[in-house]
Design a protein around this motif. Sequence first.
Motif, mmCIF file in Angstrom:
data_model
loop_
_atom_site.group_PDB
_atom_site.id
_atom_site.type_symbol
_atom_site.label_atom_id
_atom_site.label_comp_id
_atom_site.label_asym_id
_atom_site.label_seq_id
_atom_site.Cartn_x
_atom_site.Cartn_y
_atom_site.Cartn_z
ATOM 1 N N VAL A 248 0.875 -1.168 0.000
ATOM 2 C CA VAL A 248 0.000 0.000 0.000
ATOM 3 C C VAL A 248 0.911 1.217 0.000
ATOM 4 O O VAL A 248 1.744 1.367 0.899
ATOM 5 C CB VAL A 248 -0.911 0.051 1.243
ATOM 6 C CG1 VAL A 248 -1.705 1.350 1.274
ATOM 7 C CG2 VAL A 248 -1.847 -1.135 1.292
ATOM 8 N N GLY A 249 0.768 2.061 -1.017
ATOM 9 C CA GLY A 249 1.545 3.293 -1.101
ATOM 10 C C GLY A 249 0.621 4.489 -1.177
ATOM 11 O O GLY A 249 -0.524 4.372 -1.639
ATOM 12 N N TYR A 250 1.107 5.640 -0.723
ATOM 13 C CA TYR A 250 0.277 6.847 -0.702
ATOM 14 C C TYR A 250 1.161 8.071 -0.776
ATOM 15 O O TYR A 250 2.280 8.086 -0.267
ATOM 16 C CB TYR A 250 -0.599 6.895 0.558
ATOM 17 C CG TYR A 250 0.043 6.277 1.779
ATOM 18 C CD1 TYR A 250 0.893 7.009 2.611
ATOM 19 C CD2 TYR A 250 -0.162 4.934 2.079
ATOM 20 C CE1 TYR A 250 1.498 6.428 3.714
ATOM 21 C CE2 TYR A 250 0.446 4.341 3.177
ATOM 22 C CZ TYR A 250 1.275 5.105 4.000
ATOM 23 O OH TYR A 250 1.883 4.517 5.072
ATOM 24 N N LEU A 251 0.645 9.087 -1.445
ATOM 25 C CA LEU A 251 1.352 10.349 -1.610
ATOM 26 C C LEU A 251 0.295 11.412 -1.875
ATOM 27 O O LEU A 251 -0.448 11.316 -2.857
ATOM 28 C CB LEU A 251 2.332 10.238 -2.792
ATOM 29 C CG LEU A 251 3.393 11.295 -2.961
ATOM 30 C CD1 LEU A 251 4.290 11.393 -1.728
ATOM 31 C CD2 LEU A 251 4.236 11.002 -4.191
ATOM 32 N N PHE A 252 0.223 12.404 -0.994
ATOM 33 C CA PHE A 252 -0.845 13.402 -1.063
ATOM 34 C C PHE A 252 -0.298 14.813 -1.189
ATOM 35 O O PHE A 252 0.798 15.106 -0.687
ATOM 36 C CB PHE A 252 -1.719 13.316 0.196
ATOM 37 C CG PHE A 252 -2.647 12.143 0.174
ATOM 38 C CD1 PHE A 252 -3.978 12.311 -0.158
ATOM 39 C CD2 PHE A 252 -2.195 10.864 0.447
ATOM 40 C CE1 PHE A 252 -4.832 11.225 -0.214
ATOM 41 C CE2 PHE A 252 -3.036 9.773 0.397
ATOM 42 C CZ PHE A 252 -4.368 9.963 0.064
ATOM 43 N N ALA A 253 -1.080 15.666 -1.831
ATOM 44 C CA ALA A 253 -0.736 17.080 -1.926
ATOM 45 C C ALA A 253 -0.658 17.661 -0.512
ATOM 46 O O ALA A 253 -1.457 17.318 0.363
ATOM 47 C CB ALA A 253 -1.784 17.832 -2.745
ATOM 48 N N ARG A 254 0.304 18.519 -0.296
ATOM 49 C CA ARG A 254 0.555 19.092 1.028
ATOM 50 C C ARG A 254 -0.683 19.753 1.627
ATOM 51 O O ARG A 254 -0.914 19.681 2.837
ATOM 52 C CB ARG A 254 1.699 20.108 0.922
ATOM 53 C CG ARG A 254 2.437 20.291 2.192
ATOM 54 C CD ARG A 254 3.762 21.016 2.025
ATOM 55 N NE ARG A 254 4.084 21.481 0.707
ATOM 56 C CZ ARG A 254 4.232 22.765 0.388
ATOM 57 N NH1 ARG A 254 4.090 23.702 1.294
ATOM 58 N NH2 ARG A 254 4.565 23.109 -0.846
#
Length: 178
Positions: free
Chosen positions: A94-100
């Motif tokens: 499970v990977g995740y990357l969100f706008a600040r």
Amino acid sequence: MTEWVLETERLGLRKLAEGDFADLCAILQDEQVMYAYEHALSDEEVQKWLDNQLGRYDRDGFGLWAVILKEGGSFIGQCGLTMQEYGGERVVEVGYLFARAYWHRGYATEAARACRDYAFAELGVNEVFSLIRTTNEASKRVAVRNGMVPRGEFSKHYHGIDMPHIAYSVTRAEAGLV
């Protein structure tokens, strides 16, 4: 109407598309968002990232998905499942990357939990991982909230740097989904 791969109370996850390039650039070219990668991506690297996800959909049937805020329809990040190497095996991560602008609102945990459950229910895996750089405290907190525990440490070589990582995981039984 959008075709969601996954849906939570506040979020819809859908496949990325070529039209998401600008939204991906806004995230992947932000130095603060990309601190765990040691560099923001160029336009060419963002396109390669997008192409990689599109290839994963064809090859694996899953990948990182666009995370859309249901209220208002904003593209706020990416979360999904990818095949990664750990301990000499290929594991589902499970990977995740969100706008600040969307940090510290529980979106990463909400999306990651939905992806974890999808991996157990739809892919039939018995263990789901998150491979996290040791300095990425926010991602480690998301993994713990997702029921994961540290299983081991290893190093990844990326962008000319050896980066220590921790392998977090949760089994189907630990998640209460036996």
